[in-house]
Design an enzyme around this catalytic site. Structure first.
Site, mmCIF file in Angstrom:
data_model
loop_
_atom_site.group_PDB
_atom_site.id
_atom_site.type_symbol
_atom_site.label_atom_id
_atom_site.label_comp_id
_atom_site.label_asym_id
_atom_site.label_seq_id
_atom_site.Cartn_x
_atom_site.Cartn_y
_atom_site.Cartn_z
ATOM 1 C CE1 TYR A 168 1.221 0.878 3.308
ATOM 2 C CE2 TYR A 168 2.361 -0.216 1.196
ATOM 3 C CZ TYR A 168 1.599 -0.186 2.581
ATOM 4 O OH TYR A 168 1.600 -1.499 3.203
ATOM 5 C CE LYS A 177 -1.921 -0.972 2.285
ATOM 6 N NZ LYS A 177 -1.239 -2.183 1.573
#
Length: 306
Positions: free
Chosen positions: A148, A176
């Site tokens: 992320y 992400k």
């Protein structure tokens, strides 16, 4: 006169998590306790309306204010509710590598299909330390890892070169992306087989068009079918329809994620107005006021029917 070409789609790397992932809020009761029944009902609702997967215990799910026990109970309850109809990715990132490893192991035991690991925040480690953190978590984890990258919140970027090196790890399979760096994203897409997901709802179609695997969407808490329809239209070769849908959702996206309020706050305010499980936010967050909730509902109601 040259006839228009039939639109084609860009090949994208396979992913174990599907295409449309919702960064699901964590429902609480009126007293602020974990609402597992509400979480199960919301999860089933989201999956029935087009979500291939759910990201639980992310920051949209108020992970900074839920306990380790609550996190594991939430994953187990949602797994019970959705069975094998959706992938579950559990947020486990902290600024402590040891604690992150513990959460990753617990998430896998509770039924998660993967874990979402954010860059260690506040301490701002250099890139070699960032890479070592992710490798240590991936080495210990029994399920695949999604990195992320959100430097605006953590203070530290996962640089594209670091991402490319990390892609060699067999359990690091996805990203992400909230970097707001299209060039950097393209470099990683071109140089790896990582399944890339945009975490920015305004970029859903843009990144999908250049080979991303899909999205991790906050807006999908309220309009899962609309978010899924954007990617479905693109997959069908109808790029004009995909663009139309992305633009139609933009006012709601701006109201939910572009305001001064966190997406958690706006998502819960709108879900409450829609009669879906949400409940209050936990301190230090404060609930949205009635005027904000009215504005969110108005933008929701202005969306075209699918």
């Amino acid at each position: 006169m040259t006839s228009p070409r039939t639109p084609t789609t860009t090949p994208r790397p396979p992913s174990p998590f599907g295409r449309v992932l919702c960064a699901m809020i964590t429902p609480f009761t009126g007293s602020g306790a974990l609402d597992l029944d509400g979480a199960q009902r919301l999860a089933a609702h989201l999956v029935a309306r087009g979500c291939d997967g759910l990201v639980l215990n992310g920051t949209t799910g108020e992970s900074p204010t839920t306990t380790d026990e609550e996190k594991a109970r939430l994953v187990a309850a949602v797994r019970e509710a959705v069975g094998d109809r959706a992938a579950l990715v559990a947020g486990v990132g902290t600024s402590d590598t040891r604690h992150t490893v513990e959460l990753a192991l617990a998430a896998g035991k509770a039924g998660a299909d993967g874990v979402l690991v954010v860059t260690p925040y506040y301490s701002r480690p250099p890139q070699d330390a960032v890479a070592a953190h992710f490798r240590q978590v991936a080495d210990a984890s029994e399920v695949p890892v999604m990195l992320y990258d959100i430097p605006g919140r953590t203070g530290t970027r996962i640089e594209p070169e670091t991402m490319i090196r990390l892609a060699a790890h067999p359990r690091i399979v996805a990203v992400k992306d909230c970097s707001y760096d299209i060039l950097g994203t393209l470099k990683v897409l071109a140089g790896t087989d990582l399944a890339y997901y945009t975490g920015c709802d305004e970029h859903v179609l843009a990144l999908y068009a250049v080979g991303a695997a899909g999205c991790v969407s906050t807006v999908a808490n309220a309009v899962p079918a609309h978010v899924a329809a954007i990617l479905a239209a693109f997959d069908a070769g109808d790029t004009a329809r995909a663009t139309e849908l992305q633009l139609a959702v933009t006012p709601l996206t701006e109201a939910m994620t572009g305001a001064d309020l966190p997406g958690t706050v706006t998502a819960k305010a709108l879900l409450t107005r829609l009669g879906l499980p949400a409940g209050p936010v936990r301190a230090p967050l404060l609930p949205a006021g009635p005027e904000t909730a009215d504005g969110l509902l108005a933008r929701y109601e202005a969306l075209p029917a699918l």
